[in-house]
Design an enzyme around this catalytic site. Structure first.
Site, PDB file in Angstrom:
ATOM      1  N   SER A 116      -3.442  11.458  10.076  1.00 40.48           N
ATOM      2  CA  SER A 116      -3.033  10.096   9.721  1.00 40.48           C
ATOM      3  C   SER A 116      -2.527   9.356  10.964  1.00 40.48           C
ATOM      4  CB  SER A 116      -2.006  10.146   8.594  1.00 40.48           C
ATOM      5  OG  SER A 116      -1.815   8.881   8.011  1.00 40.48           O
ATOM      6  N   ASP A 170      -9.379   8.849  -0.309  1.00 35.77           N
ATOM      7  CA  ASP A 170      -8.118   8.538   0.369  1.00 35.77           C
ATOM      8  C   ASP A 170      -7.670   7.114   0.030  1.00 35.77           C
ATOM      9  OD1 ASP A 170      -6.043   8.066   2.176  1.00 35.77           O
ATOM     10  OD2 ASP A 170      -6.978   9.263   3.746  1.00 35.77           O
ATOM     11  N   HIS A 201      -5.396  11.538   0.427  1.00 37.55           N
ATOM     12  CA  HIS A 201      -4.806  11.569   1.772  1.00 37.55           C
ATOM     13  C   HIS A 201      -4.077  12.894   1.937  1.00 37.55           C
ATOM     14  CE1 HIS A 201      -3.756   9.460   5.438  1.00 37.55           C
ATOM     15  NE2 HIS A 201      -2.468   9.735   5.272  1.00 37.55           N
TER      16      HIS A 201
END
Length: 221
Positions: A116, A170, A201
Site C-alpha cells: 500500500s 481492492d 486490500h
C-alpha cells in the site's frame, strides 16, 4: 530523524537484506509474521529490516495521528499527492539503504518490498536509487509522483526487476490504479512480474508464495 526499525536475521553474518515497508496506520511489527513465512534459506543468511513510518496526522482520517509515510489528502491518489511528505520519507529510506551498505550488504543484494503506502515508497525510492538494487516489490499500491518518474529515475535501476501484485476487489487502492501504475512503468521499459488475486486490500498465501519465489530469484548470485 532516522527511522526506528524492527530487524531479524535468518543466520549470522547476512549477505543480503530485504527492507519491508508497511502500509498506512501499521508498523513493522504488523509485517513481521508475514515476513517470517518467507523461506529464503537457499540464499544463506538474510537480514530483514522492517522500519516504522513516522507518526503524523493524516488528512483523509480527519487529522488522526498515525504511522504514515506521507499524508493522504483525499481519495484521488493521482491528483492530490503529498509531495513534500513523499520526498521526506524518500530521504529517510535512502539513509536506511545506506546503513545496510555500511553494514556490508551490496546494493545488488538489497530488495525493497512494500504494501500500500509502503508499495508507493518502495517504487519512489527504488527507481531513484543511485545503485542497482536486486529488486523492487509493490503489493496493493501504486506509483507515486508518476509524472516525475521518467526525469528522476536512476539509470542504475532501469533493469531492476519489479514485482507488482494487486487484489481485484481492492476498495482502498483500486485495482485499476495498480494496473495503471503497471502500464506506466512498462511504458518506461521496466521488466515487471505482475500478479493479481481475488482479494480486497490485503495479502494472500498465494501472493506470499509468489513473492517468495521472486525474491529467491532476484537475490540469487
Amino acid at each position: 530523524m532516522s527511522l526506528e526499525t524492527l530487524e531479524f536475521e535468518t543466520a549470522p553474518k547476512p549477505t543480503r537484506s530485504v527492507i519491508v515497508l508497511h502500509g498506512l496506520g501499521d508498523d513493522g511489527h504488523g509485517w513481521a509474521p508475514i515476513t517470517q513465512e518467507l523461506d529464503l534459506s537457499p540464499l544463506g543468511a538474510v537480514r530483514f529490516v522492517l522500519p516504522h513510518a513516522p507518526l503524523q496526522p493524516v488528512t483523509i482520517n480527519n487529522g488522526y495521528v498515525m504511522r504514515a509515510w506521507y499524508d493522504i489528502l483525499g481519495t484521488d491518489l493521482a491528483r492530490r499527492e503529498d509531495e513534500r511528505g513523499l520526498r521526506d520519507s524518500l530521504q529517510k529510506l535512502e539513509a536506511l539503504i545506506a546503513r545496510e551498505k555500511e553494514r556490508g550488504i551490496l546494493a545488488s543484494r538489497i530488495a525493497l518490498v512494500g504494501f500500500s503506502q509502503g508499495c508507493a515508497m518502495a517504487l519512489l525510492t527504488g527507481l531513484r536509487h543511485g545503485e542497482g538494487l536486486a529488486g523492487i516489490a509493490g503489493l496493493s499500491g501504486y506509483l507515486p509522483l508518476a509524472a516525475t518518474t521518467a526525469a528522476e529515475r536512476s539509470a542504475a535501476n532501469r533493469d531492476t526487476p519489479l514485482f507488482l501484485a494487486h487484489g481485484t476487489e481492492d476498495p482502498v487502492v483500486m485495482h485499476s490504479r495498480g494496473v495503471a501504475s503497471r502500464d506506466a512503468l512498462a511504458a518506461l521499459g521496466y521488466t515487471i512480474e505482475w500478479h493479481e488475486y481475488p482479494m480486497p486490500h490485503s495479502v494472500s498465501a498465494e501472493e506470499i508464495d509468489d513473492l517468495n519465489r521472486w525474491l529467491l530469484r532476484v537475490l540469487a548470485d
